[in-house]
Design a protein around this motif. Structure first.
Motif, PDB file in Angstrom:
ATOM      1  N   GLU A 100     -17.231  23.586 -26.967  1.00 37.03           N
ATOM      2  CA  GLU A 100     -16.506  22.927 -25.883  1.00 37.03           C
ATOM      3  C   GLU A 100     -17.479  22.213 -24.952  1.00 37.03           C
ATOM      4  O   GLU A 100     -17.198  21.097 -24.486  1.00 37.03           O
ATOM      5  CB  GLU A 100     -15.675  23.942 -25.112  1.00 37.03           C
ATOM      6  N   ALA A 101     -18.632  22.827 -24.704  1.00 33.89           N
ATOM      7  CA  ALA A 101     -19.646  22.184 -23.858  1.00 33.89           C
ATOM      8  C   ALA A 101     -20.176  20.915 -24.500  1.00 33.89           C
ATOM      9  O   ALA A 101     -20.608  19.984 -23.805  1.00 33.89           O
ATOM     10  CB  ALA A 101     -20.789  23.160 -23.590  1.00 33.89           C
ATOM     11  N   GLU A 102     -20.108  20.838 -25.827  1.00 33.31           N
ATOM     12  CA  GLU A 102     -20.566  19.655 -26.562  1.00 33.31           C
ATOM     13  C   GLU A 102     -19.425  18.679 -26.842  1.00 33.31           C
ATOM     14  O   GLU A 102     -19.602  17.706 -27.586  1.00 33.31           O
ATOM     15  CB  GLU A 102     -21.202  20.096 -27.884  1.00 33.31           C
ATOM     16  N   ASP A 103     -18.250  18.932 -26.268  1.00 26.63           N
ATOM     17  CA  ASP A 103     -17.066  18.090 -26.436  1.00 26.63           C
ATOM     18  C   ASP A 103     -16.607  17.975 -27.886  1.00 26.63           C
ATOM     19  O   ASP A 103     -16.000  16.968 -28.288  1.00 26.63           O
ATOM     20  CB  ASP A 103     -17.316  16.682 -25.868  1.00 26.63           C
ATOM     21  N   GLN A 104     -16.852  19.026 -28.671  1.00 25.13           N
ATOM     22  CA  GLN A 104     -16.394  19.002 -30.059  1.00 25.13           C
ATOM     23  C   GLN A 104     -15.001  19.613 -30.208  1.00 25.13           C
ATOM     24  O   GLN A 104     -14.326  19.372 -31.205  1.00 25.13           O
ATOM     25  CB  GLN A 104     -17.390  19.743 -30.956  1.00 25.13           C
ATOM     26  N   LEU A 105     -14.616  20.396 -29.227  1.00 25.14           N
ATOM     27  CA  LEU A 105     -13.252  20.918 -29.187  1.00 25.14           C
ATOM     28  C   LEU A 105     -12.970  21.387 -27.765  1.00 25.14           C
ATOM     29  O   LEU A 105     -13.864  21.418 -26.913  1.00 25.14           O
ATOM     30  CB  LEU A 105     -13.038  22.053 -30.194  1.00 25.14           C
ATOM     31  N   SER A 106     -11.718  21.743 -27.524  1.00 24.82           N
ATOM     32  CA  SER A 106     -11.311  22.305 -26.240  1.00 24.82           C
ATOM     33  C   SER A 106     -10.493  23.558 -26.497  1.00 24.82           C
ATOM     34  O   SER A 106      -9.762  23.638 -27.499  1.00 24.82           O
ATOM     35  CB  SER A 106     -10.467  21.302 -25.448  1.00 24.82           C
ATOM     36  N   LYS A 107     -10.613  24.519 -25.623  1.00 20.37           N
ATOM     37  CA  LYS A 107      -9.816  25.729 -25.780  1.00 20.37           C
ATOM     38  C   LYS A 107      -8.323  25.426 -25.681  1.00 20.37           C
ATOM     39  O   LYS A 107      -7.499  26.215 -26.131  1.00 20.37           O
ATOM     40  CB  LYS A 107     -10.217  26.774 -24.728  1.00 20.37           C
TER      41      LYS A 107
END
Length: 435
Positions: A100-107
């Motif tokens: 999520e910190a790398e913007d690869q997914l979101s919770k």
């Protein structure tokens, strides 16, 4: 009736604490913890490795063996590699935060982003999977192939047959199905596999050279593996092969030392979403295997214990080890000799019924009044008699603390609290639903 035991501990151990001297404090923790686990081991209720830290200092790192024969499959040492079981779920949660910190997914992403054809994909989020609020059941449906033979795509296909037990977000229910989905999604997002991601982002950079997957990346690093053991017909039996109901994804192993490297690396700011009451912790277990890790940021200590024997008082060990690390009085393990009392048939009959252990995968237990006593049945098989210790607490073995307690519910009937696999589970009375 056979229930996994929890020890009755019946005398206390006191010590004089040092007046702020860290060396005295450390010595107290080491000595007290060593006495505690030695007593537990001598009683036949622990076999494994313990690592405890205060701050950056290791105060205890030791293997405890119920058998002294080094050729025994039960024998372990400080470098033994243990199955992590559900501690793999902690790695999944850490991975989601990194991704999520790398913007690869979101919770907040729904399953539909990754698995568009999965049932209820528009309702279930990554956050639901992490928090066990997806509504997916604890266990998988039956499979035509043994679980251990399923590849990741087949696992997802099997998971898609699961019916929701409640609407996503409305309740909480521990779900192995949900975490298998999460392992798969982490692999899909990273164009690799869950195990490869864990190696590249945790095992390799942290120097966790004795950790890996039992089936995928890192199985070549397994050289001192502690197979699980369980009791059968009053003998300790080795589970020296992988049972057919194992899942390959998320099936990790590690050592106490490697797990300490992981816990030491966890920044309490980056991973604050995983901290509850100042603690990051996770437990794991299955037949023959138990594992637990905890880092307390507020009180600055670390607790790790790994066992290749499942008849251990799991919850009690956690409670008592915290007391030791906080330099508080702890009650030491000792042998048990419980006494039964007489209860009238009128009282005993009130506890008859069917009880659903929801969080234990909907295990159903039937309590029946027969021959002036209460008996426990599972799947129609008589598992034995239970006798009263008090008006509401029953036991089967006077030398064990395993109990069934009947507690009145809001309907005026009784639910049960049962000690099973070192943990207390609640059994909801569903008698009327089965009539």
């Amino acid at each position: 009736m056979k229930i996994i035991p929890i020890l009755l501990i019946s005398f206390s151990f006191m010590a004089v604490f040092g007046q702020g001297d860290p060396k005295v404090s450390s010595t107290y923790c080491e000595n007290t913890a060593d006495i505690y686990f030695t007593k537990l081991t001598d009683l036949g209720n622990f076999n494994g490795v313990v690592l405890l830290k205060k701050g950056d200092d290791i105060v205890l790192k030791k293997a405890y063996n119920m058998q002294s024969d080094i050729s025994s499959t039960l024998f372990v040492d400080e470098n033994s590699q243990f199955d992590l079981r559900s501690i793999a779920k902690l790695f999944a949660k850490l991975s989601v935060i990194q991704l999520e910190a790398e913007d690869q997914l979101s919770k907040e992403d729904k399953l539909s982003r990754f698995l568009p054809d999965f049932p209820n994909a528009n309702k279930i989020s990554i956050n639901h999977l992490i928090n066990n609020t997806s509504g997916l059941p604890r266990s998988f449906e039956d499979s035509e192939k043994p679980y251990i033979e399923l590849n990741p795509d087949e696992v997802i296909a099997l998971a898609s047959k699961s019916n929701l037990e409640f609407e996503p977000g409305e309740q909480e229910l521990y779900s192995n199905v949900g975490f298998q989905l999460l392992y798969f999604i982490i692999g899909k997002v990273t164009d690799a596999s869950f195990e490869a991601y864990i190696y590249q982002h945790f095992f390799k950079p942290l120097g966790m050279s004795n950790s890996g997957s039992n089936f995928y990346d890192g199985k070549d690093r397994k050289h001192q593996y502690a197979y699980g053991h369980f009791d059968k017909n009053d003998e300790i039996v080795c589970e020296c092969t992988y049972p057919e109901d194992e899942m390959k994804m998320g099936n990790l192993f590690s050592t106490a030392e490697d797990l300490d490297k992981l816990l030491s690396s966890l920044d309490n700011t980056i991973y604050q979403d995983l901290i509850h009451e100042g603690i990051i912790a996770h437990a794991g277990g299955t037949r023959g295997k138990r594992a637990y890790v905890e880092r307390n940021y507020n009180k600055d200590y670390t607790m790790i214990f790994l066992s290749n024997y499942d008849q251990i008082p799991f919850e009690q060990i956690i409670i008592d080890t915290r007391l030791i690390l906080e330099e508080k009085e702890v009650v030491m393990p000792e042998a048990v000799n419980r006494k039964s009392i007489e209860l009238s048939a009128k009282i005993l009959k009130k506890y008859q019924g069917t009880y659903d252990l929801v969080d234990a995968g909907h295990i159903l237990l039937d309590i029946k009044f027969e021959n002036d006593s209460l008996y426990v049945y599972q799947k129609g098989k008589n598992n034995g008699v239970i006798v009263p210790e008090t008006k509401t607490v029953f036991f089967s073995d006077p030398t064990k603390k395993e109990s069934i307690e009947f507690v009145e519910n809001e309907k005026g009937t009784f639910d049960m609290l049962i000690d099973f696999q070192g943990v207390q589970w609640r059994g909801a009375n569903v008698t009327s639903e089965n009539r």
